[in-house]
Design a protein around this motif. Structure first.
Motif, PDB file in Angstrom:
ATOM      1  N   ARG A 144       5.636  -6.881  10.312  1.00  0.00           N
ATOM      2  CA  ARG A 144       5.192  -6.543   8.885  1.00  0.00           C
ATOM      3  C   ARG A 144       4.343  -5.382   9.439  1.00  0.00           C
ATOM      4  N   ALA A 145       4.743  -4.211   9.287  1.00  0.00           N
ATOM      5  CA  ALA A 145       3.935  -2.905   9.828  1.00  0.00           C
ATOM      6  C   ALA A 145       3.020  -2.220   8.518  1.00  0.00           C
ATOM      7  N   CYS A 146       3.281  -2.792   7.212  1.00  0.00           N
ATOM      8  CA  CYS A 146       2.593  -2.255   6.235  1.00  0.00           C
ATOM      9  C   CYS A 146       2.230  -3.233   5.112  1.00  0.00           C
ATOM     10  N   ASN A 147       1.356  -3.072   4.289  1.00  0.00           N
ATOM     11  CA  ASN A 147       1.026  -3.918   2.945  1.00  0.00           C
ATOM     12  C   ASN A 147       1.791  -3.199   1.661  1.00  0.00           C
ATOM     13  N   ALA A 148       1.803  -1.818   1.940  1.00  0.00           N
ATOM     14  CA  ALA A 148       2.293  -1.154   0.758  1.00  0.00           C
ATOM     15  C   ALA A 148       3.092   0.209   1.180  1.00  0.00           C
ATOM     16  N   LEU A 149       4.306   0.572   0.040  1.00  0.00           N
ATOM     17  CA  LEU A 149       5.163   1.479   0.175  1.00  0.00           C
ATOM     18  C   LEU A 149       4.877   2.465  -1.003  1.00  0.00           C
ATOM     19  N   LEU A 150       5.237   3.694  -0.724  1.00  0.00           N
ATOM     20  CA  LEU A 150       5.248   4.401  -1.615  1.00  0.00           C
ATOM     21  C   LEU A 150       6.684   5.355  -1.455  1.00  0.00           C
ATOM     22  N   LEU A 151       7.554   5.044  -2.321  1.00  0.00           N
ATOM     23  CA  LEU A 151       8.901   5.763  -2.096  1.00  0.00           C
ATOM     24  C   LEU A 151       9.355   6.753  -3.198  1.00  0.00           C
ATOM     25  N   CYS A 152       9.549   7.967  -2.414  1.00  0.00           N
ATOM     26  CA  CYS A 152       9.811   9.085  -3.509  1.00  0.00           C
ATOM     27  C   CYS A 152      11.529   9.325  -3.639  1.00  0.00           C
ATOM     28  N   GLY A 153      11.726   8.993  -4.610  1.00  0.00           N
ATOM     29  CA  GLY A 153      13.543   9.265  -4.765  1.00  0.00           C
ATOM     30  C   GLY A 153      14.323   8.312  -3.811  1.00  0.00           C
ATOM     31  N   PHE A 154      14.141   7.003  -3.919  1.00  0.00           N
ATOM     32  CA  PHE A 154      14.781   5.977  -3.414  1.00  0.00           C
ATOM     33  C   PHE A 154      16.292   6.299  -3.743  1.00  0.00           C
ATOM     34  N   PRO A 155      17.064   6.458  -2.547  1.00  0.00           N
ATOM     35  CA  PRO A 155      18.779   6.550  -2.522  1.00  0.00           C
ATOM     36  C   PRO A 155      19.419   5.222  -2.875  1.00  0.00           C
ATOM     37  N   LEU A 156      19.465   4.873  -4.095  1.00  0.00           N
ATOM     38  CA  LEU A 156      20.050   3.558  -4.312  1.00  0.00           C
ATOM     39  C   LEU A 156      21.660   3.736  -4.430  1.00  0.00           C
ATOM     40  N   ASN A 157      22.127   4.886  -4.747  1.00  0.00           N
ATOM     41  CA  ASN A 157      23.653   4.937  -4.745  1.00  0.00           C
ATOM     42  C   ASN A 157      23.947   6.181  -4.341  1.00  0.00           C
ATOM     43  N   PRO A 158      24.802   6.415  -3.674  1.00  0.00           N
ATOM     44  CA  PRO A 158      25.396   7.759  -3.072  1.00  0.00           C
ATOM     45  C   PRO A 158      26.152   8.506  -4.280  1.00  0.00           C
TER      46      PRO A 158
END
Length: 112
Positions: A10-24
C-alpha cells in the motif's frame, strides 16, 4: 524487468484521478475488464476522487453513469466529481470555474 514485487503493498492513502479511462472510445462498454478491475482492486481505507469530464470520450456509451455505478461497487471510499463539458484532458481553469470553486475549495478537494 518489473519491480512491482519490490513495491509496498500500500503505497498511498488517497488518489486523485483526472480523466480515468474506463472505456476505450473504439470498444464496446465492458470490452476491457482491466480498467474497472484497477478501481475495484483498491482496498478499503484508500480514498479516491475521480475528476471526470462530462464529455470524456473514455466514459463509454452511457457516459459518466457507468463510472458512478463502478464507484458504488468499490471497497475504497470514492467519489466522482464531474467537470461539465470536460473531455479526456486535464481540466482547464475554465472547467474548474464552472464548478464554482474557490482556490481554497480546490485545495481542500486535493488535500482532503
Amino acid at each position: 524487468g518489473s519491480h512491482r514485487a519490490e513495491l509496498p503493498s500500500r503505497a498511498c492513502n488517497a488518489l486523485l484521478l483526472c480523466g480515468f479511462p474506463l472505456n476505450p472510445p473504439d470498444k464496446a462498454e465492458g470490452a476491457d475488464q482491466k480498467r474497472p478491475a484497477h478501481l475495484l482492486a483498491l482496498p478499503a481505507g484508500v480514498r479516491v476522487r475521480l475528476l471526470q469530464g462530462g464529455k470524456d470520450e473514455f466514459n463509454g456509451p452511457r457516459g459518466i453513469l457507468a463510472l458512478n455505478e463502478l464507484v458504488a461497487q468499490m471497497a475504497a471510499t470514492a467519489e466522482v466529481v464531474e467537470v461539465p463539458g470536460g473531455q479526456h484532458t486535464l481540466p482547464a481553469a475554465k472547467g474548474l470555474k464552472q464548478l464554482n470553486w474557490t482556490q481554497a475549495q480546490l485545495n481542500t478537494f486535493v488535500v482532503d
